[in-house]
Design an enzyme around this catalytic site. Structure first.
Site, mmCIF file in Angstrom:
data_model
loop_
_atom_site.group_PDB
_atom_site.id
_atom_site.type_symbol
_atom_site.label_atom_id
_atom_site.label_comp_id
_atom_site.label_asym_id
_atom_site.label_seq_id
_atom_site.Cartn_x
_atom_site.Cartn_y
_atom_site.Cartn_z
ATOM 1 C CB CYS A 1 -13.190 -3.059 5.894
ATOM 2 S SG CYS A 1 -13.251 -4.321 7.178
ATOM 3 C CG HIS B 1 -6.482 1.111 -0.183
ATOM 4 N ND1 HIS B 1 -5.381 1.781 -0.671
ATOM 5 C CD2 HIS B 1 -5.986 0.147 0.640
ATOM 6 C CE1 HIS B 1 -4.280 1.238 -0.173
ATOM 7 N NE2 HIS B 1 -4.626 0.245 0.619
ATOM 8 C CE LYS C 1 -15.304 2.591 6.839
ATOM 9 N NZ LYS C 1 -16.016 2.143 5.646
ATOM 10 C CB CYS D 1 -0.928 -0.008 1.207
ATOM 11 S SG CYS D 1 -1.907 -1.507 1.282
#
Lengths: 482, 390
Positions: B204, B334, B330, B81
């Site tokens: 998540c 992502h 969030k 990430c």
């Protein structure tokens, strides 16, 4: 010559069981009494065999074991040694003689006879015989309810046996009664009355009668008859005909476990030994295209055996599997919706190279600073020493949960809940494994765990075994207290 | 490195389920916004730093294919990430070294084409040792331990984390390019299905498609592009073992990678008290629990006291240190390789006072921090930017 006999015995009863009524209800049929044990989705004959050997403590004898016989009719490979996997997972020395015995429900008692012969021929030989089965019956067949999954291990030798083997004999009968063709998943059975009368009853009665004649003994001489059976009553009919009272007949645990193939007679024997007294004589009879019969005399050593009343505790510390569909999918009878495929590469070379980690659960202890680590750390976490370590098998440690997550996304579609677990043992060594055989409501930081070898997946078209955590079962907690 | 290079243009695609767009389309969408923002032609790019994790062994050719850039270096990195941040930092270092005058850092990811709702199980280092592992499950290990050590019950902990989700959803409502626009309540978070205890669905982040880019040039050139370049004040990258899980004494309530990467960035930027000196932060809220841990490891909150700041609203848009004002991972989404650059895009726009929704624009911001945290987890990257040359 030292008397030869059983020096230890261990069993594995899977964590899951299913009510026979559950199976029957799925078919709108009448259920038989009791329940059957069900191997978890990550269990097979190999993993159950390892559990049984560990229960018998045979893995801790190390160099004391010279041979390992693995008996099963449901071993995962048609060609490849299972005994070798089991020996490696139990950290037995490379010099151990290993052999697989297959095809017959007598494979386990056959192995025991070979072990006995070996101990007679070469005094001091200790053999571990392990029998494990997960037999599959066609959905809706009576056997689907009657079969159960289990494993048992006995060590044979002359070092203070808990029961001396006095005599062994038997017969071989050719009959097509119960069989499974190569490549088939389910058992075939001939007409039930034929199977019982011409197969089981006929061979068992003949073998036991001959045995009693050869040994000049009678039913009354035995405290217990341990006898295999494939249904709830056959064994009682045979016993009665031979003059045994119902009280003498060891409960074959058909109502709790079911017929567990090669393992059944050893599981029942383990139960019999739990309540036996020194001097008791036990007669054991096992069927499978003929019958094997042997007798034992229980010794004083039985009093020092730690297994008293373990079976009851093991059976009490199980969890009901309530969904019939999962029984089918755990065994591959049906394929549920595919879970996400693994995005990892597999290599037989890597599996071979890393067998110390995968099968041996080997870690290291730094020779410079004493830091324990898993897997083997060539460069120490703490002091940075390079290649200064001793290899240390960790599978007998009982670590405690340091942190965990009950992951509902990671699992297979038929077994969706995975417990990612970080745990620490008393030496400070950390582990990161999945958990199996758990009740999600009984997991907490600090909970004590055992290691258990399980199937991880079949990537590469071979079985990938590795260790998981499992919470201690009641019987094991009790052992710790003792 | 402080004030040696400046960001003179940035671009960001719409994030979300971009079923109708390929990787090339996303790259073009972000890059041409960046070109226009900087007022440059593609021919002025001397090198490209590309971040991407999921398109396999294609090197950096998707950039050359999509943008028709050729005969220049195009370097790709994959660092979980943190890929986007690392591309950005590589670009800064390349310009600062004098090797290139003006470079493009671009991150792009087309996760939705992989056919998986999440990042997937069975990822990791060894075929059997890490089987059946998901990102939520891995990060959730932080939560269980954090609650245990801080004497927080499961229910209290769930409620505490829910506040972070509610905050980021409220912020996401104000971000036109964000993946999710949905206002939620604490009760919504508590009612949502559990993914991996203690994390539920709303704990998540989204898995999205998206791309973002930055055009970096040297301090001397910056004002030839625009009057309001954004100055790179400091950065830090820290890598830890792939499996800190196995290290004796690893505590799970703090990560060296977070402390070291932020510490290096503060040092470079001359920041002594981040809680006071940072005006806006975009941190790696892959999961609510991660954001909570970062508050403490970054020195935004005292150790073990993140709870007080969450309760007081310190990290809300109107609080002392607004965090994830664009909705965060969030809600903004992502797309792994794009995220670090997208987060910096928000800082860049906030510092320029040019966010795409005036309601989201913070007042009087001079210094902002963007951050990503990657792996199972073990890799952290931080970049601090400011709107005035020191």
């Amino acid at each position: 010559m030292q008397p030869i006999g059983i020096t230890s015995i261990g069993v594995h009863i899977p964590y899951y069981y299913m009510q026979r009524n559950t199976i029957a209800a799925a078919w709108g049929a009448r259920g038989l009494k009791g329940c059957r044990s069900v191997a978890n989705v990550d269990e097979d004959a190999v993993t159950m065999a390892v559990e049984a050997i560990r229960d018998a403590g045979a893995d801790t004898l190390g160099g004391g074991i010279q041979a390992l016989y693995f008996a099963s009719t449901t071993a995962p490979y048609a060609e490849k040694s299972h005994a070798a996997i089991v020996a490696r997972a139990c950290s037995l020395p490379e010099t151990v003689f290993t052999m697989d015995l297959a095809s017959s429900l007598k494979a386990g008692t056959g192995a025991l006879r070979m072990a006995l012969d070996a101990a007679i021929a070469r005094p001091g030989t200790n053999t571990v015989v392990v029998a494990a089965d997960c037999r599959d019956a066609a959905p809706k067949s009576p056997q689907e309810q009657l079969f159960g999954d289990a494993a048992a291990a006995v060590t044979i030798g002359d070092e203070s046996p808990i029961a001396v083997i006095d005599h062994m004999s038997g017969n071989t009968r050719e009959i097509v009664d119960v069989w499974r063709n190569a490549g088939e998943r389910h058992i075939n059975t001939a007409e039930p009355r034929f199977v019982t009368d011409c197969g089981y009853k006929s061979a068992m009665q003949a073998a036991i009668s001959s045995f009693l004649e050869e040994t000049h003994s009678s039913a009354a001489d035995y405290a217990r008859l341990v006898i295999s059976t494939s249904d709830l009553r056959e064994h009682l009919a045979v016993s009665k005909k031979l003059g045994f009272s119902p009280e003498q007949v060891q409960d074959p645990l058909m109502l709790e476990i079911g017929c567990s193939g090669t393992a059944q007679v050893f599981v029942a024997l383990a139960a019999a030994l739990e309540t036996a007294s020194p001097g008791d004589r036990i007669l054991v009879a096992n069927y499978g295209n003929g019958a094997d019969v042997f007798s034992l005399t229980v010794t004083d050593a039985i009093c020092r055996c730690p297994r008293r009343s373990r079976m009851r505790d093991l059976l009490a510390s199980r969890r009901e599997l309530a969904e019939y569909g999962r029984l089918l999918s755990f065994r591959g009878t049906i394929e549920p919706a595919a879970g996400e495929p693994f995005r990892l590469t597999i290599s037989t070379a890597m599996t071979w190279r890393d067998q110390g980690t995968y099968l041996g659960l080997e870690g290291s202890v730094c020779e410079e600073c004493g830091t324990a680590a898993f897997p083997v750390n060539r460069v120490c976490h703490s002091c940075g020493a390079k290649d200064k370590f001793t290899v240390s098998p960790r599978s007998r440690m009982e670590p405690e949960i340091f942190t965990y997550s009950i992951d509902r996304l990671a699992g297979r579609s038929d077994d969706p809940v995975v417990v990612q677990t970080v745990a620490q043992d008393e030496s400070g060594c950390r582990y990161y494994l999945n958990m199996t055989d758990f009740n999600p409501e009984e997991i907490f930081v600090g909970k004590k765990l055992n290691f258990t070898l399980r199937k991880i997946h079949n990537l590469g078209n071979f079985v990938n075994y590795y260790w998981k955590f499992r919470p201690l079962r009641k019987a094991e907690e009790k052992n710790n207290e003792g | 490195m402080k004030d040696k290079v400046a960001i003179v243009g940035m671009g960001c695609s719409k994030f979300g389920e971009r079923w109708d767009m390929g990787l090339s389309d996303l790259i073009i969408e972000a890059a041409y916004e960046g070109y226009a923002d900087a007022g440059i032609e593609p021919g002025q790019i001397d090198a490209v730093f590309y971040s991407n994790g999921t398109t396999g062994a294609l090197a950096a050719t998707p950039i050359a294919d999509a943008l028709k850039l050729k005969n220049i270096p195009i370097l790709r990195n994959e660092n979980y990430c943190c890929s986007g941040h690392i591309a950005l930092i590589e670009a800064c270092m390349a310009v600062a070294s004098g090797a290139y005058k003006t470079v493009l850092a671009i991150g792009a990811e087309k996760l939705k084409d992989t056919g998986f709702a999440g990042l997937g199980a069975g990822r990791g280092i060894s075929t059997v040792m890490e089987a059946r592992r998901t990102a939520p499950g891995s990060f959730a290990l932080i939560g269980t331990r954090y609650f245990e050590e801080n004497g927080i019950s499961y229910d209290e902990g769930k409620r505490l984390l829910a506040n972070i989700a509610v905050k980021n959803h409220a912020n996401g409502m104000l971000s036109p390019k964000a993946h999710f626009h949905k206002e939620i309540t604490v009760e919504d978070v508590l009612k949502a299905p559990i993914i991996a205890t203690p994390l539920g669905l709303f704990d998540c982040c989204g898995n999205s498609d998206g791309a973002a880019c930055a055009i970096i040039t040297s301090a001397e050139n910056a004002r030839s592009f625009r009057d309001d370049p954004i100055w790179v004040k400091g950065f830090g990258i820290s890598m830890d073992a792939g499996l800190p899980h196995l290290r004796p004494d690893f505590g799970w309530t703090s990560f060296d990678a977070l402390k070291v990467s932020s510490g290096k960035a503060y040092e470079m930027a001359g920041i002594k008290n981040p809680r006071e000196e940072i005006d806006v932060a975009e941190v790696h809220d892959c999961f609510t629990v991660t954001e909570m841990l970062i508050y403490e490891d970054f020195g935004f909150s005292a150790r073990g006291r993140a709870r007080d700041d969450i309760d007081s609203g310190f990290f809300e848009r109107t609080g002392g240190l607004p965090v994830n004002v664009d909705g965060g991972l969030k809600c903004f989404g992502h797309p792994v390789g794009a995220s670090g650059i997208r987060m910096t895009y928000e800082i860049y726009k906030q510092l320029q006072g040019r966010t795409d929704n005036p309601e989201r624009q913070l007042k009087g911001v001079a210094r902002g921090l963007s951050h990503t945290f990657g792996g199972p987890p073990q890799l952290s990257a931080v970049l601090i930017a400011g709107n005035e040359k020191g």
